[in-house]
Design a protein around this motif. Sequence first.
Motif, PDB file in Angstrom:
ATOM      1  N   ALA A   1       8.870  13.276  -1.056  1.00 24.23           N
ATOM      2  CA  ALA A   1       9.418  14.626  -1.161  1.00 24.23           C
ATOM      3  C   ALA A   1      10.395  14.722  -2.330  1.00 24.23           C
ATOM      4  O   ALA A   1      10.400  15.718  -3.069  1.00 24.23           O
ATOM      5  N   ARG A   2      11.207  13.696  -2.513  1.00 25.42           N
ATOM      6  CA  ARG A   2      12.167  13.704  -3.623  1.00 25.42           C
ATOM      7  C   ARG A   2      11.446  13.660  -4.963  1.00 25.42           C
ATOM      8  O   ARG A   2      11.807  14.390  -5.900  1.00 25.42           O
ATOM      9  N   ALA A   3      10.409  12.824  -5.061  1.00 26.28           N
ATOM     10  CA  ALA A   3       9.670  12.713  -6.323  1.00 26.28           C
ATOM     11  C   ALA A   3       8.983  14.022  -6.676  1.00 26.28           C
ATOM     12  O   ALA A   3       8.994  14.446  -7.840  1.00 26.28           O
ATOM     13  N   GLN A   4       8.398  14.678  -5.703  1.00 25.54           N
ATOM     14  CA  GLN A   4       7.699  15.935  -5.988  1.00 25.54           C
ATOM     15  C   GLN A   4       8.682  17.063  -6.264  1.00 25.54           C
ATOM     16  O   GLN A   4       8.395  17.957  -7.075  1.00 25.54           O
ATOM     17  N   ARG A   5       9.844  17.016  -5.602  1.00 30.54           N
ATOM     18  CA  ARG A   5      10.858  18.050  -5.840  1.00 30.54           C
ATOM     19  C   ARG A   5      11.425  17.932  -7.250  1.00 30.54           C
ATOM     20  O   ARG A   5      11.685  18.945  -7.916  1.00 30.54           O
ATOM     21  N   ARG A   6      11.595  16.697  -7.725  1.00 32.39           N
ATOM     22  CA  ARG A   6      12.190  16.477  -9.041  1.00 32.39           C
ATOM     23  C   ARG A   6      11.148  16.181 -10.111  1.00 32.39           C
ATOM     24  O   ARG A   6      11.510  15.868 -11.238  1.00 32.39           O
ATOM     25  N   ARG A   7       9.899  16.234  -9.699  1.00 26.79           N
ATOM     26  CA  ARG A   7       8.798  15.912 -10.614  1.00 26.79           C
ATOM     27  C   ARG A   7       8.968  14.512 -11.196  1.00 26.79           C
ATOM     28  O   ARG A   7       8.729  14.277 -12.383  1.00 26.79           O
ATOM     29  N   GLY A   8       9.389  13.592 -10.334  1.00 26.31           N
ATOM     30  CA  GLY A   8       9.575  12.210 -10.743  1.00 26.31           C
ATOM     31  C   GLY A   8       8.369  11.369 -10.370  1.00 26.31           C
ATOM     32  O   GLY A   8       7.352  11.863  -9.884  1.00 26.31           O
ATOM     33  N   ALA A   9       8.481  10.090 -10.619  1.00 26.62           N
ATOM     34  CA  ALA A   9       7.386   9.154 -10.360  1.00 26.62           C
ATOM     35  C   ALA A   9       7.678   8.346  -9.097  1.00 26.62           C
ATOM     36  O   ALA A   9       8.824   8.124  -8.729  1.00 26.62           O
TER      37      ALA A   9
ATOM     38  N   VAL B   1       3.726 -24.790   2.038  1.00 25.19           N
ATOM     39  CA  VAL B   1       2.314 -24.450   1.840  1.00 25.19           C
ATOM     40  C   VAL B   1       2.189 -23.571   0.598  1.00 25.19           C
ATOM     41  O   VAL B   1       2.832 -22.517   0.522  1.00 25.19           O
ATOM     42  N   PRO B   2       1.363 -23.955  -0.395  1.00 26.95           N
ATOM     43  CA  PRO B   2       1.133 -23.062  -1.539  1.00 26.95           C
ATOM     44  C   PRO B   2       0.273 -21.878  -1.116  1.00 26.95           C
ATOM     45  O   PRO B   2      -0.621 -22.008  -0.283  1.00 26.95           O
ATOM     46  N   TYR B   3       0.557 -20.730  -1.675  1.00 29.22           N
ATOM     47  CA  TYR B   3      -0.201 -19.530  -1.334  1.00 29.22           C
ATOM     48  C   TYR B   3      -0.197 -18.585  -2.532  1.00 29.22           C
ATOM     49  O   TYR B   3       0.617 -18.722  -3.459  1.00 29.22           O
ATOM     50  N   THR B   4      -1.106 -17.631  -2.503  1.00 29.77           N
ATOM     51  CA  THR B   4      -1.152 -16.582  -3.513  1.00 29.77           C
ATOM     52  C   THR B   4      -1.316 -15.245  -2.812  1.00 29.77           C
ATOM     53  O   THR B   4      -1.622 -15.188  -1.613  1.00 29.77           O
ATOM     54  N   VAL B   5      -1.110 -14.172  -3.551  1.00 27.88           N
ATOM     55  CA  VAL B   5      -1.290 -12.831  -2.994  1.00 27.88           C
ATOM     56  C   VAL B   5      -2.150 -11.998  -3.933  1.00 27.88           C
ATOM     57  O   VAL B   5      -2.207 -12.250  -5.143  1.00 27.88           O
ATOM     58  N   SER B   6      -2.823 -11.020  -3.362  1.00 28.88           N
ATOM     59  CA  SER B   6      -3.547 -10.010  -4.131  1.00 28.88           C
ATOM     60  C   SER B   6      -2.824  -8.689  -3.938  1.00 28.88           C
ATOM     61  O   SER B   6      -2.333  -8.396  -2.841  1.00 28.88           O
ATOM     62  N   ILE B   7      -2.749  -7.899  -5.018  1.00 22.91           N
ATOM     63  CA  ILE B   7      -1.929  -6.687  -4.993  1.00 22.91           C
ATOM     64  C   ILE B   7      -2.736  -5.486  -5.477  1.00 22.91           C
ATOM     65  O   ILE B   7      -3.401  -5.553  -6.523  1.00 22.91           O
ATOM     66  N   GLY B   8      -2.638  -4.407  -4.711  1.00 18.22           N
ATOM     67  CA  GLY B   8      -3.183  -3.124  -5.132  1.00 18.22           C
ATOM     68  C   GLY B   8      -2.048  -2.181  -5.476  1.00 18.22           C
ATOM     69  O   GLY B   8      -1.039  -2.120  -4.765  1.00 18.22           O
ATOM     70  N   VAL B   9      -2.179  -1.447  -6.570  1.00 24.89           N
ATOM     71  CA  VAL B   9      -1.111  -0.581  -7.062  1.00 24.89           C
ATOM     72  C   VAL B   9      -1.600   0.858  -7.081  1.00 24.89           C
ATOM     73  O   VAL B   9      -2.705   1.136  -7.563  1.00 24.89           O
ATOM     74  N   ALA B  10      -0.780   1.769  -6.556  1.00 26.54           N
ATOM     75  CA  ALA B  10      -1.101   3.199  -6.616  1.00 26.54           C
ATOM     76  C   ALA B  10       0.144   3.971  -7.008  1.00 26.54           C
ATOM     77  O   ALA B  10       1.246   3.634  -6.578  1.00 26.54           O
ATOM     78  N   THR B  11      -0.037   4.995  -7.830  1.00 29.13           N
ATOM     79  CA  THR B  11       1.058   5.862  -8.256  1.00 29.13           C
ATOM     80  C   THR B  11       0.810   7.256  -7.717  1.00 29.13           C
ATOM     81  O   THR B  11      -0.316   7.759  -7.760  1.00 29.13           O
ATOM     82  N   LEU B  12       1.844   7.868  -7.189  1.00 28.03           N
ATOM     83  CA  LEU B  12       1.720   9.172  -6.535  1.00 28.03           C
ATOM     84  C   LEU B  12       1.182  10.225  -7.493  1.00 28.03           C
ATOM     85  O   LEU B  12       1.694  10.399  -8.603  1.00 28.03           O
ATOM     86  N   ALA B  13       0.151  10.920  -7.047  1.00 25.83           N
ATOM     87  CA  ALA B  13      -0.415  12.025  -7.817  1.00 25.83           C
ATOM     88  C   ALA B  13       0.212  13.329  -7.342  1.00 25.83           C
ATOM     89  O   ALA B  13       0.703  13.422  -6.210  1.00 25.83           O
ATOM     90  N   PRO B  14       0.225  14.379  -8.184  1.00 30.58           N
ATOM     91  CA  PRO B  14       0.810  15.665  -7.783  1.00 30.58           C
ATOM     92  C   PRO B  14       0.166  16.184  -6.494  1.00 30.58           C
ATOM     93  O   PRO B  14      -1.056  16.242  -6.369  1.00 30.58           O
ATOM     94  N   GLY B  15       1.002  16.542  -5.533  1.00 31.42           N
ATOM     95  CA  GLY B  15       0.509  17.094  -4.280  1.00 31.42           C
ATOM     96  C   GLY B  15      -0.061  16.075  -3.317  1.00 31.42           C
ATOM     97  O   GLY B  15      -0.534  16.438  -2.236  1.00 31.42           O
ATOM     98  N   GLU B  16      -0.017  14.798  -3.666  1.00 31.65           N
ATOM     99  CA  GLU B  16      -0.624  13.768  -2.828  1.00 31.65           C
ATOM    100  C   GLU B  16       0.296  13.397  -1.667  1.00 31.65           C
ATOM    101  O   GLU B  16       1.522  13.422  -1.786  1.00 31.65           O
TER     102      GLU B  16
END
Length: 384
Positions: free
Chosen positions: A233-241, A329-344
Amino acid sequence: MMSLSIMMLFVLHSLSHSDARGIREWTIANGLAALALPLVAARGIIPDWLSIEVSNLLLMGTSALMLAGFRRHAGLGTPWPALGAGTAAGFALVAGFHLVVDSMAIRVVVTSTYHAVLALAMGVTLRRTMASAPRRYPVRFTTWSAFAVAAGMLARAVVYGLRASGVLRLDDSPLTIFFFSIGTLALPMLTLGAVMMTNAGIIARATYAADHDHLTGACSRRAFFALAERERARAQRRRGALSLLLFDVDHFKRINDSYGHATGDRVLAEIVLHTRSVVRAIDVCGRLGGEEFAVLLPDTGEGMAMQAAERLRAALERASRAAPGSAGVPYTVSIGVATLAPGETVAAMLSRADQALYAAKAGGRNTVVAAPSGAERLREASAG
């Protein structure tokens, strides 16, 4: 005052199973007051040594235990030798100015000074804990109550000192009623403040438990989505990311099967610990379930989010291999990235991050994949 002390005993007893620090000392203090006050009221009926020496010793113990309770509540040690020496000196003076030279005014000066010094110590102790308190109002109330008691007791000592010197008479004076009121309300006020502080701590711990995962200390799923919705809500109100990282541990089932669930739990806890050392203070790490985690990145566009995700992926791999820590224990991670789209919505952004995470898994794991933006998805759908 005796009825108030007894009432406070019941209130404190109701908190005795809360594991709050200081309850035991405050309870004993009110118990001592409940024993002392009938002795004071029975002056002239019972032997003087009971109504003077014993009653004052019990009341001095009351102040000492209240101070000990506040210090224990603040996680501080109690200077028992100094308290014991001060109490012994006060008791000796009270006894001396009764049995050797009988002077009620000087006894009042001695006891008032004793209680004033300890009340001042309570106020100073509480003032130091103000910044770290879960809620400041209870601590502020108790601090100023302690300072008010100290000021009232010091004024009482001065006035009775003037009376002992013959400069001032207090017979039927409004000051007598005023000082009696201070003595009557001092312990209940301080105990009320102690109860308020205890309740604030209980509520803070309950809130923390509800908002944080008990194993890793990361935000709970419910708290994470509540924060994400506010940031959206803050990002959409201020048109931020606003961006989101969604990641989980590669082959986590294999870790559990090979090393046991206890080791798997330590891996999850270490991941949160290392994640917090990599991300910014304003970023929020949450455990969504199982070995799946998310990091909310306020004021962060896609480019910066990808850099943050790659930095996190590399840091976790490097930390697990170079310094395995308690998990070993050695481990790794997989990461998915998403950026908020207008109205999303948050749910839609999370869904895109989940698709990107799936793509990272399918692409070989231990990698970072960005979800297509809203505009790219529309172009893909039109082309299809």
